[in-house]
Design a protein around this motif. Structure first.
Motif, PDB file in Angstrom:
ATOM      1  N   PHE A   1      -1.826 -22.237 -42.176  1.00  0.00           N
ATOM      2  CA  PHE A   1      -2.522 -21.329 -41.265  1.00  0.00           C
ATOM      3  C   PHE A   1      -3.988 -21.210 -41.658  1.00  0.00           C
ATOM      4  CE2 PHE A   1       0.030 -19.271 -38.138  1.00  0.00           C
ATOM      5  CZ  PHE A   1       1.320 -19.446 -38.556  1.00  0.00           C
TER       6      PHE A   1
ATOM      7  N   CYS B   1      -1.256 -28.040 -25.534  1.00  0.00           N
ATOM      8  CA  CYS B   1      -1.292 -26.933 -26.493  1.00  0.00           C
ATOM      9  C   CYS B   1      -2.198 -25.835 -25.970  1.00  0.00           C
ATOM     10  CB  CYS B   1      -1.842 -27.406 -27.828  1.00  0.00           C
ATOM     11  SG  CYS B   1      -0.615 -27.982 -28.940  1.00  0.00           S
TER      12      CYS B   1
ATOM     13  N   LEU C   1       4.355 -25.328 -33.611  1.00  0.00           N
ATOM     14  CA  LEU C   1       3.209 -24.977 -32.775  1.00  0.00           C
ATOM     15  C   LEU C   1       3.447 -23.636 -32.101  1.00  0.00           C
ATOM     16  CD1 LEU C   1       2.299 -28.362 -31.103  1.00  0.00           C
ATOM     17  CD2 LEU C   1       1.104 -27.159 -32.900  1.00  0.00           C
TER      18      LEU C   1
ATOM     19  N   SER D   1       1.720 -29.110 -38.785  1.00  0.00           N
ATOM     20  CA  SER D   1       3.132 -28.886 -38.477  1.00  0.00           C
ATOM     21  C   SER D   1       3.974 -30.083 -38.902  1.00  0.00           C
ATOM     22  CB  SER D   1       3.307 -28.663 -36.975  1.00  0.00           C
ATOM     23  OG  SER D   1       2.412 -27.726 -36.506  1.00  0.00           O
TER      24      SER D   1
ATOM     25  N   THR E   1      -6.049 -24.495 -41.032  1.00  0.00           N
ATOM     26  CA  THR E   1      -6.361 -24.810 -39.646  1.00  0.00           C
ATOM     27  C   THR E   1      -7.183 -23.714 -38.983  1.00  0.00           C
ATOM     28  OG1 THR E   1      -4.221 -23.910 -39.088  1.00  0.00           O
ATOM     29  CG2 THR E   1      -4.379 -26.272 -39.211  1.00  0.00           C
TER      30      THR E   1
ATOM     31  N   ARG F   1      -6.462 -20.665 -38.251  1.00  0.00           N
ATOM     32  CA  ARG F   1      -5.763 -19.920 -37.215  1.00  0.00           C
ATOM     33  C   ARG F   1      -5.623 -18.474 -37.641  1.00  0.00           C
ATOM     34  NH1 ARG F   1      -4.658 -21.834 -32.242  1.00  0.00           N
ATOM     35  NH2 ARG F   1      -2.803 -20.547 -32.239  1.00  0.00           N
TER      36      ARG F   1
ATOM     37  N   MET G   1      -3.646 -28.648 -36.103  1.00  0.00           N
ATOM     38  CA  MET G   1      -2.407 -27.875 -36.120  1.00  0.00           C
ATOM     39  C   MET G   1      -1.192 -28.784 -36.049  1.00  0.00           C
ATOM     40  SD  MET G   1      -3.239 -24.741 -33.639  1.00  0.00           S
ATOM     41  CE  MET G   1      -1.595 -24.563 -32.989  1.00  0.00           C
TER      42      MET G   1
ATOM     43  N   GLU H   1      -9.124 -28.678 -33.409  1.00  0.00           N
ATOM     44  CA  GLU H   1      -8.336 -27.612 -34.027  1.00  0.00           C
ATOM     45  C   GLU H   1      -6.856 -27.801 -33.715  1.00  0.00           C
ATOM     46  OE1 GLU H   1      -9.590 -23.624 -33.184  1.00  0.00           O
ATOM     47  OE2 GLU H   1      -7.542 -22.881 -33.475  1.00  0.00           O
ATOM     48  N   TYR H   2      -6.548 -28.159 -32.473  1.00  0.00           N
ATOM     49  CA  TYR H   2      -5.137 -28.307 -32.129  1.00  0.00           C
ATOM     50  C   TYR H   2      -4.537 -29.562 -32.763  1.00  0.00           C
ATOM     51  CZ  TYR H   2      -5.331 -24.340 -29.146  1.00  0.00           C
ATOM     52  OH  TYR H   2      -5.449 -23.058 -28.713  1.00  0.00           O
TER      53      TYR H   2
ATOM     54  N   PHE I   1       2.774 -20.989 -34.566  1.00  0.00           N
ATOM     55  CA  PHE I   1       1.328 -20.790 -34.724  1.00  0.00           C
ATOM     56  C   PHE I   1       0.813 -19.850 -33.636  1.00  0.00           C
ATOM     57  CE2 PHE I   1       1.099 -24.712 -37.301  1.00  0.00           C
ATOM     58  CZ  PHE I   1       0.217 -24.281 -38.257  1.00  0.00           C
TER      59      PHE I   1
ATOM     60  N   ARG J   1      -0.525 -16.003 -33.810  1.00  0.00           N
ATOM     61  CA  ARG J   1      -1.905 -15.721 -33.430  1.00  0.00           C
ATOM     62  C   ARG J   1      -1.988 -14.509 -32.526  1.00  0.00           C
ATOM     63  NH1 ARG J   1      -6.509 -19.268 -30.380  1.00  0.00           N
ATOM     64  NH2 ARG J   1      -7.806 -17.496 -29.932  1.00  0.00           N
TER      65      ARG J   1
END
Lengths: 202, 402, 100, 252
Positions: B223, B36, B312, B268, B226, B228, B264, B260-261, B315, B319
């Motif tokens: 969003f 990621c 992902l 998801s 997380t 983001r 995510m 953090e990932y 996301f 971003r």
């Protein structure tokens, strides 16, 4: 104390009549909902994903430089006889704003000038590549080259002495010939014709 | 040679199957999380007409390894005057809370391992009756990593980030809960596998068709949860240096990053299960609940994975497109925008269940469309949900440019 | 045989700890935390006793306790913030006089 | 007294009380060791008590002991730690340790609700307020407990009496697990959540509505309270005594 506060000299007061007050523009209905704008932005970025990349892959690809005015590593030019062209006049050392040039002059062994540099060092880490030395040189002996691949493992290594600077000339004189070899006058009647002052080929 | 039959026999026990799946998941998810980071950099590069990391290995594919090595071998400094125990615990908390959500996700439905027509195991590490609430609980604990890191750092910017993050997560958990409530009311179960099965089969559609607005709001809240962009106020570089992880470096920063990932990915998967039918694709044989062979299980896992990857990508795409909200805009969006819409939707969903029309596409979708249209009309007539100006600021009355 | 005595002992211990914290700590926030601790002891007991009788009433009561706890946290913390703004301290002893 | 049970309970609680007494924050830290020893003794005694009543039948024994020990130990830390932030975080640990205890008793919904409401919302708010009000370490009033002996005596004496007497049930009054296991079966069949929902929406509907109104009132009250501005004079007049607020920074 009373009275007006003393304004220090050098401070410019902004007068009331100079201030412009700007109202924010009203958003339209679509803008207020934000979503159309967001989708528009996302469309833009999505299109960019497939566009041609503008990055130059450096060690493999190199940008084409405008060699006549790129300011890279210095070189000390040679005259037609292969001697160092510098007459050790200290103009460049004087002009250098970063104080990175250090010259030790000595009596010239040649007849056409009085002095020549015994030692000529440039600290390439200190240099700001402004080109003032080139401007200052009366005999066009010091020049900045298009060579930018300048690396070293120690600080000492990055102080270029006379030999090294002459080697830079040897490396780059094909790419960027010396601007005007006859300018000094001392060179006598060389067999190479003078080049136009705009310099070089690529 | 490994005795295949023996292994099969062991795997037919749900406990050992879960253990094997958990081990596999840890490996896969750590890899995905590492990649990621690679793809985040790649996608940002593509969007900005650049190439992105391409030096380590072919196409830069070994970049995660290099990043990992860098995280491990950098100097692991602890600043003076930090609250040491909490400073050390915070990244661990963030990372672990990111990782433990995976255990309840349904990856491949029921499986018949030996082909005798009897379902042996469920392709899920754990299948509690409260799987959805478990995910919600883990998500609600997620704020602690940020808060502890920010507070322990003894850095005013980190504390600002922690406080912003707390307020943000508390605010967005409410619309999130209401969106989940809509699904739960329609499905009548908190088991994630049941929720998937309710969107599958004859006469059933994915929940996104029934409640697109709830799907969209849930997406927005994920969003926010997380952290983001456009909700990354906890790590707003322009205002807060590095946010809550300003003081962190080396492996500890890496753990925040991975957490953090992982968060995510959980988010998801969560939205995939709730609204996009989990491992199901309509009309594709092998992805239906009746197919319980091992091959079908792997296909289902692949489909689930693809849906997660699509999210992902979304996301990352968002971003690198959208700017950050201001804090008052963030709060207003949640409390004055999403929350009323969610409450109306939830009430409508309950009504539909009461009259028995909750599976009727026309009624559910129609209600959603009516809601969106009325919000549009309201928005045109009234103050916007997210305005450019702070609400309480006096109107600017000034001279216009001469 | 399922006996709920261990749960009651545990609940009683938690409650007792909460009482001690409530009576002897001086930080307003910790005092409120102690009350929450007492509520935790009660929750453990309620659920255990509900199980003893095979009913869900205990669990329902516990849910209502959560509501009370949430209400208490909201109001109490609002008060604490207000008090802190006035005196700049969380010491309960400094609030012993009612006109502050 | 032929039945030794109440006495055992009293001894356990006495040990626990002593542990807390010695562990309470005070200027003299040398009592901590004694407190820890008493604490371990009290926990051991409590485990023996529980073991004598479980009779080795319950599947969740190991989980019970683990969770209960963590819960009690972190609860002690909540009231004895000098830094409020740590108190709040140890409370989170208590909550996370109590949740498995509820799951053992087939109260899954309650367990998750506990985690979501307590750890996810209430304690976050506490931590938030602590960060607002008391940035930094322990202040003077956190380092000195107020009359710990009276508090310990009051709390533990009362609870020891209640717990000791409440759990002395004659053998025939102990429900023989029939109802409990019946409820467990029903729970697996219907789901704990559905059952709670059913009871809540039929028998306790009015209470449910009242709880909702209570929450609403509390929300309105909290907002009304926190919007009130404190006049600056009041804040100035109550100037903080030096050294009470703020972190003590060690010189480098």
């Amino acid at each position: 104390m009373g009275g007006r506060a003393k304004v220090p000299s050098g401070v410019v007061m902004i007068r009331d009549e100079d201030i412009i007050v700007v109202d924010e523009p009203d958003l339209s209905a679509a803008e207020r909902l934000y979503l159309p704008q967001i989708l528009g932005g996302m469309r833009t970025t999505f299109r960019h994903m497939f566009k041609k990349k503008i990055t130059v892959q450096y060690p493999e690809q190199k940008r084409t430089l405008r060699v006549e005015n790129y300011r890279g590593v210095h070189r000390l030019n040679r005259d037609e006889k292969g001697r160092v062209a510098c007459v050790s006049c200290f103009m460049c050392e004087t002009a250098c704003p970063a104080h990175c040039i250090h010259i030790v002059s000595g009596e010239s062994p040649w007849e056409d000038r009085e002095k020549y540099p015994i030692q000529f060092d440039i600290d390439e880490l200190r240099c700001i590549y402004c080109g003032m030395c080139e401007e200052a040189c009366p005999v066009d002996a010091i020049e900045l080259t298009p060579e930018y691949h300048l690396v070293g493992l120690t600080r000492e290594e990055m102080i270029f002495d006379k030999e090294k600077l002459l080697q830079v000339f040897d490396r780059t004189c094909e790419e960027k010939p010396r601007k005007n070899p006859r300018i000094t006058g001392y060179a006598g009647t060389g067999d190479r014709p003078a080049l136009p002052p705009s310099g070089g080929g690529h | 040679m490994v005795d295949v039959v023996g292994v099969m026999d062991i795997l037919k026990d749900q406990f050992w199957f879960s253990a094997g799946l958990a081990a596999a998941l840890i490996g896969v998810i750590m890899t995905v999380v590492a990649y990621c980071i690679y793809f985040e950099r790649k996608i940002s590069a593509w969007i900005q007409d650049r190439v992105g990391p391409n030096r380590v290995g072919p196409l830069g594919l070994l970049q995660p390894l290099a990043d990992g090595a860098k995280f491990i071998f950098k100097e692991d400094s602890i600043p003076a005057n930090v609250d040491k125990p909490l400073f050390l615990i915070a990244p661990t908390v963030a990372f672990i809370l990111g990782m433990i959500g995976f255990v309840v996700l349904p990856w491949g439905g029921s499986v018949d391992l030996d082909g005798d027509g009897v379902v042996d195991v469920v392709a899920q590490v754990a299948d509690p009756g409260i799987g959805l609430l478990y995910l919600l609980g883990v998500g609600s604990l997620g704020v602690y990593g940020v808060v502890l890191g920010g507070w322990a750092s003894n850095n005013k910017y980190a504390v600002f980030a922690a406080m912003r993050s707390t307020a943000q997560m508390l605010s967005y958990e409410i619309p999130m809960g209401l969106c989940i409530f809509i699904v739960v009311v329609c499905v009548g179960s908190l088991r994630l596998e049941d929720i998937v099965l309710s969107q599958v089969g004859e006469g059933h559609v994915w929940n996104i068709v029934l409640h697109p607005v709830a799907f969209f709001i849930l997406l927005v809240t994920i969003f926010a949860e997380t952290n983001r962009t456009p909700f990354d106020l906890a790590e707003a570089e322009q205002e807060l240096v590095g946010g809550y992880h300003t003081e962190y470096g080396a492996l500890k920063f890496g753990m925040f990053f991975l957490g953090e990932y992982a968060h995510m990915i959980t988010g998801s998967a969560f939205i995939t299960v709730l609204f996009l039918g989990g491992w199901h694709l309509p009309w594709v044989p092998g992805l239906q609940p009746e197919d319980v062979s091992v091959g079908a299980m792997f296909m289902k896992m692949g489909v689930m994975g693809l849906k997660i990857v699509a999210f992902l990508f979304l996301f990352m795409w968002v971003r690198w497109t959208l700017p950050r909200f201001r804090f008052d805009q963030l709060m207003r969006l949640s409390w004055k925008g999403l929350l009323p819409m969610c409450m109306i939707l939830a009430g409508y969903a309950v009504y539909l269940v009461y009259v028995g029309l909750d599976r009727d596409v026309y009624w559910a979708l129609g209600g959603n469309i009516v809601l969106v249209l009325s919000v549009l009309v309201f928005n045109v007539l009234h103050r916007p949900l997210v305005s450019g100006r702070q609400a309480n600021m006096p109107a600017i009355g000034g001279r216009q440019p001469a | 045989m399922n006996d709920i005595a261990p749960y009651i002992i545990l609940g009683a211990l938690l409650f007792a700890i909460g009482v001690v914290g409530f009576l002897s700590r001086r930080n307003l926030i910790v005092i409120f935390l102690s009350t929450e601790l007492m509520l935790q002891g009660v929750v453990v007991n309620l659920v255990a006793m509900g199980r003893l009788h095979g009913q869900l009433n205990g669990q329902i009561f516990a849910l209502f306790l959560f509501v009370i706890a949430a209400v208490e946290a909201g109001l109490a913390l609002g008060l604490v913030v207000l008090l802190f703004r006035r005196k700049g301290t969380l010491d309960a002893d400094r609030w012993s006089s009612m006109w502050g | 007294m032929s039945n030794p049970w109440p006495l055992m309970v009293y001894v356990t609680f006495a040990l626990g009380g002593l542990a807390i007494y010695f562990l309470m924050p005070r200027t003299d830290r040398s009592t901590r060791g004694a407190g820890a020893i008493f604490g371990v003794a009290a926990l051991a005694a409590a485990m023996v008590l529980c073991a004598s009543r479980f009779l080795g039948t319950e599947g969740g024994n190991v989980f019970f002991y683990l969770s209960a020990v963590v819960a009690v130990a972190s609860a002690v830390k909540v009231i004895t730690h000098e830094k409020p932030v740590y108190s709040a975080l140890y409370f989170v640990l208590t909550v996370l340790a109590i949740a498995p205890l509820l799951i053992i008793q087939h109260a899954e919904f309650l367990a998750v609700a506990l985690v979501i409401i307590y750890a996810g919302a209430i304690l976050v708010t506490y931590v938030f307020v602590i960060m607002l009000a008391q940035q930094g370490g322990a202040s003077i009033y956190d380092r000195r407990a107020r009359q710990p002996f009276v508090a310990v005596f009051g709390g533990f004496f009362t609870m020891a009496l209640i717990a000791g007497q409440m759990t002395v049930l004659p053998e025939e009054h102990v429900v023989q697990g029939t109802l409990a296991s019946a409820s467990a079966e029903r729970a697996t069949e219907l789901g704990n959540t559905a059952m709670i929902g059913g009871v809540m929406m039929t028998d306790y509907l009015v209470a449910f509505e009242i709880a909702g109104v209570l929450l609403l009132v509390a929300m309105v009250g909290a907002i009304a309270m926190s919007r009130k501005r404190v006049p600056t004079e009041v804040v100035r007049a109550s100037a903080k005594p030096p050294g009470q607020i703020g972190r003590e920074v060690q010189p480098f």
